[in-house]
Design an enzyme around this catalytic site. Structure first.
Site, PDB file in Angstrom:
ATOM      1  N   ARG A  76      28.597 147.628 -11.898  1.00 16.63           N
ATOM      2  CA  ARG A  76      30.059 147.532 -11.799  1.00 16.63           C
ATOM      3  C   ARG A  76      30.664 148.931 -11.951  1.00 16.63           C
ATOM      4  NH1 ARG A  76      31.732 143.821 -16.317  1.00 16.63           N
ATOM      5  NH2 ARG A  76      31.026 142.185 -14.875  1.00 16.63           N
ATOM      6  N   ARG A 145      36.670 148.084 -21.429  1.00 21.98           N
ATOM      7  CA  ARG A 145      36.240 147.860 -20.048  1.00 21.98           C
ATOM      8  C   ARG A 145      37.249 148.479 -19.067  1.00 21.98           C
ATOM      9  NH1 ARG A 145      32.699 143.362 -19.701  1.00 21.98           N
ATOM     10  NH2 ARG A 145      31.359 143.324 -21.542  1.00 21.98           N
ATOM     11  N   LYS A 209      33.265 143.244 -26.292  1.00 21.24           N
ATOM     12  CA  LYS A 209      34.023 143.900 -25.229  1.00 21.24           C
ATOM     13  C   LYS A 209      35.510 143.889 -25.534  1.00 21.24           C
ATOM     14  CE  LYS A 209      34.102 139.596 -22.562  1.00 21.24           C
ATOM     15  NZ  LYS A 209      33.622 138.925 -21.350  1.00 21.24           N
ATOM     16  N   LYS A 211      39.377 144.502 -23.411  1.00 22.96           N
ATOM     17  CA  LYS A 211      40.011 144.636 -22.102  1.00 22.96           C
ATOM     18  C   LYS A 211      41.482 145.013 -22.266  1.00 22.96           C
ATOM     19  CE  LYS A 211      36.882 141.253 -20.003  1.00 22.96           C
ATOM     20  NZ  LYS A 211      36.770 139.954 -19.314  1.00 22.96           N
ATOM     21  N   CYS A 432      34.801 132.970 -10.329  1.00 22.15           N
ATOM     22  CA  CYS A 432      33.830 133.943 -10.827  1.00 22.15           C
ATOM     23  C   CYS A 432      32.566 133.886  -9.972  1.00 22.15           C
ATOM     24  CB  CYS A 432      33.507 133.675 -12.294  1.00 22.15           C
ATOM     25  SG  CYS A 432      32.565 132.167 -12.576  1.00 22.15           S
ATOM     26  N   CYS A 438      24.483 134.842 -12.132  1.00 24.31           N
ATOM     27  CA  CYS A 438      24.939 134.917 -13.526  1.00 24.31           C
ATOM     28  C   CYS A 438      24.062 134.037 -14.412  1.00 24.31           C
ATOM     29  CB  CYS A 438      26.396 134.487 -13.649  1.00 24.31           C
ATOM     30  SG  CYS A 438      26.990 134.516 -15.356  1.00 24.31           S
ATOM     31  N   CYS A 477      31.202 128.540 -16.119  1.00 22.77           N
ATOM     32  CA  CYS A 477      30.937 128.303 -17.541  1.00 22.77           C
ATOM     33  C   CYS A 477      32.254 128.521 -18.283  1.00 22.77           C
ATOM     34  CB  CYS A 477      29.828 129.235 -18.050  1.00 22.77           C
ATOM     35  SG  CYS A 477      30.381 130.911 -18.411  1.00 22.77           S
ATOM     36  N   CYS A 481      35.662 134.203 -16.934  1.00 22.06           N
ATOM     37  CA  CYS A 481      35.728 135.364 -16.050  1.00 22.06           C
ATOM     38  C   CYS A 481      36.621 135.112 -14.829  1.00 22.06           C
ATOM     39  CB  CYS A 481      34.328 135.771 -15.598  1.00 22.06           C
ATOM     40  SG  CYS A 481      33.266 136.301 -16.959  1.00 22.06           S
TER      41      CYS A 481
END
Length: 558
Positions: A76, A145, A209, A211, A432, A438, A477, A481
């Site tokens: 990414r 991120r 993480k 954001k 996603c 994934c 899930c 995302c």
């Protein structure tokens, strides 16, 4: 402060003993016997912008042949504000062809992912990025991120200011370790360990993480409140006079674990200078670093830290560290949360064309050579490339004299026809990646939602709703995302072919939705939506959106 070293998660040990995120990555890369890397290195590689994955469609076949799983890697890019020059797009296209599946994926965080990169292609891929002045540093892992901001400069002359702020925040929050260059660019790099000392991340980085998003009203195209740190530009007399700062957003949860939940960011207050914005962002991060949960990664995001401490205590701790107090939040208003497709001209006379890219997948098919068309446009050198948080692409900064040439290429490759022909529901859909790559996916998302939308469209047409701007999002899930928890219609995968159906989110991104039905398949999804749309057209109030109607309907059931 979370200093209980006896209860630290295994990831915490990996980070602190990693020698500046190096671990044994060089040794892992040199091992040609396996397509995987060592277990601890699978954590560290995230900080370099990558995930180890495998082709889940082929697991059974591989096992039956006594072969290891078909391991590959997703990379990414770090693109604060989502921008590439045409020359960089040409280079990216070549890199995708040479080293990945060939598909270029626009993400929900305004950047690009490449999938299916074999271990032997990792260093060549990153070295090719480096030649294009691109990198994947901190695009994944327990750090800040990719910083997102309002995408389309035609929306506001102030977009450039927000874009520049995104870049400054991204630079400020980069890890100080030079391990990325040491491992991927130059094997013999001599590193000054003193220069690698990191006052922001120290040697433990963040608990999880983080954001950051920047919105310029009236468009909330970045879904700003789903971020750990949300900045909302306050505009007076056509100038940005400061930012409301909010914290604690995040959409991930775990099925069956009520301690986990989606949450929108809470506003801390207003600051009136860029210097204060940067200081406040920095110290919000340090408070999370020091107080966040490092024992249970399911409870380690900033939202849980804020709810544990309380918003007032968190704000007080941030103010103590910044040396100034937040002012009361200023008023703002969002009017939409979508991309403006097609041609728009900005205040400088430049033209912008927003291309609808269904779920961000840029590739060629026999019917639709999207990737080839975009490459041809990039080769003209006459359009920059910008990405949106709705997984679309903006051909940007086009001079009046060049517009016709770009338009001809769009028509030649069917891009304008595809963009114009898609329904409002399809254009407002997000999914996603999910299966097949994934590892967390329980169900399909980007491979399935297009066909589900095709089956929903006749139902909408039956009720005269085909051009209604209903947002529909799907995740494979509960990790969020695809931002399904704050859509008007959200699907969360529970098992293959099964989803929880959520309704009642608002159209502007200011309210989360609510689970309405559990673990249902396509037949029940279509029956349920048919019933809901039927009630909507009969019972809606004047100018009431589907999200507001379904929110009101849910309250009649309680």
């Amino acid at each position: 402060m979370n200093n209980d070293k006896e209860n630290l998660s295994p990831v915490e040990r990996i980070k602190t003993s990693s020698n500046g995120l190096r671990g044994s990555l060089k040794e892992s890369l040199a091992d040609t016997i396996t397509g995987a890397i060592r277990e601890d290195d699978q954590t560290l590689i995230k900080f370099h912008g990558m995930y180890q994955q495998d082709d889940r469609d082929r697991r059974e076949e591989r096992v039956s042949k006594k072969l290891e799983w078909l391991y590959s890697y997703m990379i990414r890019l770090r693109l604060p504000g989502g921008f590439l020059t045409p020359e960089q797009w040409v280079g990216l296209n070549e890199t995708a062809e040479d080293h990945s599946t060939g598909t270029i994926k626009v993400t929900t965080r305004q950047t690009i992912q490449l999938h299916g990169i074999l271990k032997s292609h990792l260093r060549p891929t990153i070295q090719s990025f480096n030649l294009q002045h691109l990198d994947s540093i901190a695009a994944c892992g327990d750090v800040n991120r990719n910083v997102t901001c309002t995408a389309n400069p035609s929306e506001s002359p102030l977009q450039q200011e927000a874009y520049e702020l995104a870049g400054k925040i991204s630079e400020m929050c980069l890890p100080k370790t030079k391990s990325y260059y040491d491992i991927w660019i130059d094997d013999e790099l001599l590193v000054d360990r003193k220069a690698e000392e990191d006052p922001l991340y120290q040697d433990r980085y963040l608990p999880r993480k983080l954001k950051i998003g920047i919105a310029v009203p009236p468009n909330n195209d970045v879904d700003v409140f789903i971020n750990d740190i949300a900045l909302i530009a306050i505009i007076e007399n056509n100038q940005i006079v400061g930012y409301n700062i909010a914290a604690g957003g995040g959409l991930g949860a775990t099925h069956g674990n009520e301690a986990t939940y989606a949450r929108l960011a809470s506003i801390l207050g207003f600051v009136d200078t860029e210097e204060k914005v940067l200081k406040a962002v920095y110290e919000i991060i340090t408070v999370q670093r020091d107080f966040g949960n490092r024992s249970d990664r399911k409870l380690s995001r900033l939202k849980y830290t804020i709810d544990k401490l309380g918003i007032d205590q968190y704000r007080t701790e941030v103010e103590k560290r910044t040396g100034f107090s937040f002012e009361p939040a200023r008023e703002f208003k969002f009017e939409q949360r979508k991309d403006r497709y097609g041609w728009i001209q900005n205040h400088e006379g430049k033209w912008f064309y927003t291309v609808f890219v269904e779920h961000g997948r840029i590739l060629n098919t026999a019917e639709y050579p999207l990737k080839s068309g975009l490459l041809k446009i990039a080769q003209t050198g006459k359009a920059n490339f910008r990405f949106t948080c709705n997984q679309n692409l903006i051909l940007a900064d086009i001079d009046e004299k060049d517009k016709a040439e770009i338009e001809d290429i769009l028509k030649e490759h069917g891009i304008s026809e595809y963009t114009n022909g898609a329904s409002a529901l399809r254009k407002n859909s997000v999914a996603c990646v999910a299966l097949n790559t994934c590892s967390l996916a329980l169900a399909e998302a980007q491979r399935y939602l297009p066909s589900l939308v095709t089956k929903i469209e006749p139902i909408l047409e039956k009720y005269g709703l085909l051009e209604e701007d209903i947002t529909i999002r799907m995740t494979g899930c509960p990790n969020g995302c695809g931002r399904s928890p704050n859509a008007e219609i959200g699907f969360v995968g529970t098992a293959y072919g099964k989803y929880n159906l959520h309704i009642g989110g608002d159209r502007l991104g200011m309210r989360l939705n609510t689970k309405f039905k559990e673990n249902i398949g396509e037949e029940e999804i279509l029956i349920t939506l048919d019933e809901l749309f039927g009630m909507y057209v009969q019972q809606r109030l004047t100018e009431e959106t589907f999200g507001d109607f379904s929110y009101r309907y849910l309250h009649t059931l309680n």
